[in-house]
Design an enzyme around this catalytic site. Structure first.
Site, PDB file in Angstrom:
ATOM      1  N   ARG A 113      16.334 -32.420 -27.668  1.00 40.98           N
ATOM      2  CA  ARG A 113      15.752 -31.935 -28.930  1.00 40.98           C
ATOM      3  C   ARG A 113      15.706 -32.988 -30.035  1.00 40.98           C
ATOM      4  O   ARG A 113      15.864 -32.677 -31.210  1.00 40.98           O
ATOM      5  CB  ARG A 113      16.511 -30.690 -29.441  1.00 40.98           C
ATOM      6  CG  ARG A 113      16.505 -29.532 -28.493  1.00 40.98           C
ATOM      7  CD  ARG A 113      15.108 -29.005 -28.191  1.00 40.98           C
ATOM      8  NE  ARG A 113      15.211 -28.056 -27.100  1.00 40.98           N
ATOM      9  CZ  ARG A 113      15.051 -28.397 -25.815  1.00 40.98           C
ATOM     10  NH1 ARG A 113      14.698 -29.624 -25.468  1.00 40.98           N
ATOM     11  NH2 ARG A 113      15.188 -27.499 -24.874  1.00 40.98           N
ATOM     12  N   SER A 172      15.442 -21.834 -32.363  1.00 37.33           N
ATOM     13  CA  SER A 172      16.894 -22.036 -32.321  1.00 37.33           C
ATOM     14  C   SER A 172      17.391 -22.646 -33.627  1.00 37.33           C
ATOM     15  O   SER A 172      16.834 -23.634 -34.102  1.00 37.33           O
ATOM     16  CB  SER A 172      17.269 -22.978 -31.181  1.00 37.33           C
ATOM     17  OG  SER A 172      16.952 -22.368 -29.966  1.00 37.33           O
ATOM     18  N   GLU A 198      19.383 -27.567 -35.212  1.00 39.94           N
ATOM     19  CA  GLU A 198      18.153 -28.023 -34.533  1.00 39.94           C
ATOM     20  C   GLU A 198      16.972 -27.899 -35.498  1.00 39.94           C
ATOM     21  O   GLU A 198      16.098 -28.762 -35.534  1.00 39.94           O
ATOM     22  CB  GLU A 198      17.908 -27.157 -33.288  1.00 39.94           C
ATOM     23  CG  GLU A 198      16.653 -27.545 -32.522  1.00 39.94           C
ATOM     24  CD  GLU A 198      16.551 -26.845 -31.165  1.00 39.94           C
ATOM     25  OE1 GLU A 198      17.596 -26.633 -30.506  1.00 39.94           O
ATOM     26  OE2 GLU A 198      15.415 -26.510 -30.781  1.00 39.94           O
TER      27      GLU A 198
END
Ligand SMILES: Cc1cc2nc3c(=O)[nH]c(=O)nc-3n(C[C@H](O)[C@H](O)[C@H](O)COP(=O)(O)OP(=O)(O)OC[C@H]3O[C@@H](n4cnc5c(N)ncnc54)[C@H](O)[C@@H]3O)c2cc1C
Length: 294
Positions: free
Chosen positions: A160, A209, A280
């Site tokens: 990510r 997320s 994130e």
């Protein structure tokens, strides 16, 4: 290319919250991106490129920056052999339709990721064991030095994240796919979408997320659930009763509500598990989480 002033950014995000961008432009060619970067450079304004705002939390006070949202040919996609050649602003959903119709598989995982191909590169987005790094051939990155094609290793893609900095705009993307029957692709997408629907709040406004999964036996979602945070609400924002690593806009959420929830979630995960959760979601504008232990 028109440069607009004081554009409300909340409407360009999936959460639907956040203040104004000092300046806003929709470049439709790599050359226009270069012009926009030069315009911002002259005014010493930072750059923020947004895709579909599906991993963004924009400060309530907005952002002192030139915000770019790619349009025109930079939001289009075409097939060349086994390649999907797309503008960095092309929506994953539109790309997926295109590759399915062309009988190209390998992009099915992106049905769960409501962003753009450029946002996918920046975040090395992924789901169900696949991510951008596995299919990306190269990306055309524009910055103040001009435009150049970079390979995955040069982009530094990992879980990510990438090494791209905010002044680097992903203008084009080439993804390598493989021949597959369109019916098979359709069935796989339906299967993945059903899995998503069963586990996540797909019918609510969220930014995906909240935290990256920590290096721990529990995922961020399971950890926050074990901390008893499902359904916890501050102002108009709520930790999803369905999946604790999502924050829903329950009713007129402000970015400050989401930040307060994130701070509480980090505090509890640290207290109970000694884990420092890393967010994130990408912050736009002056947003900070309080340090743990304060
Ligand atoms: C319901 C839901 C489910 C999700 N599921 C997943 C999932 O399974 N896996 C996953 O990885 N993500 C998931 N996400 C998060 C999000 O969709 C991805 O991170 C996506 O790749 C972000 O793309 P975007 O175009 O919306 O980027 P944005 O959210 O607009 O921006 C994200 C970051 O990328 C940068 N950026 C965007 N476009 C460019 C560009 N062209 N050039 C340079 N930088 C750029 C922005 O500055 C920002 O830092 C989910 C989100 C939602 C709302």
């Amino acid at each position: 290319m028109k440069i607009e002033q004081a554009v409300r950014l909340g409407r360009y995000t999936t959460l639907g919250a956040g203040g104004e961008a000092r300046a806003f432009a929709k470049p439709s060619t790599a050359h226009e991106v270069e012009e926009a970067l030069a315009w911002a450079h002259e005014r010493e304004l930072p750059i923020v490129t947004i895709g579909l705002g599906s991993n963004l939390l924009v400060a309530d006070d907005g952002v002192e920056a030139l915000v770019l949202r790619l349009g025109g040919e930079l939001a289009a996609a075409e097939i060349r052999g086994n390649l999907l050649v797309a503008g960095g602003g092309a929506a994953n959903a539109a790309c997926l339709h295109r590759v399915r119709d062309a009988g190209l598989g390998g992009f099915e995982f992106a049905c769960a990721i409501p962003g753009t191909t450029g946002g996918g590169v920046r975040m090395n987005a992924g789901a169900y064991g696949s991510d951008w790094s596995q299919i990306l051939v190269r990306a055309l990155v524009v910055d103040e030095h001009g435009a150049r094609w970079l390979k995955p290793a040069e982009l530094g893609l990992s879980y990510r994240q990438s090494k791209l900095d905010p002044r680097q705009v992903v203008a084009r993307v080439e993804l390598r796919l493989e021949r597959r029957d369109p019916g098979e692709i359709k069935a796989k997408v339906a299967e993945l979408q059903a899995l998503r629907k069963a586990a996540q709040p797909t019918n609510k406004r969220t930014f995906g997320s909240v935290f990256k999964n920590p290096d721990h036996e529990l995922t961020a979602g399971l950890m926050l659930e074990a901390c008893g945070l499902k359904g916890h609400r501050i102002g108009g924002a709520q930790i999803s009763p369905r999946h604790a690593n999502f924050i829903e806009n329950a009713d007129g959420a402000r970015a400050s509500d989401a930040v307060a929830l994130m701070a509480e979630a980090r505090r509890r995960a640290h207290e109970e598990y000694g884990v420092e959760l890393e967010h994130e979601v990408q912050f736009v504008g002056p947003l900070v989480l309080p340090p743990l232990g304060s």
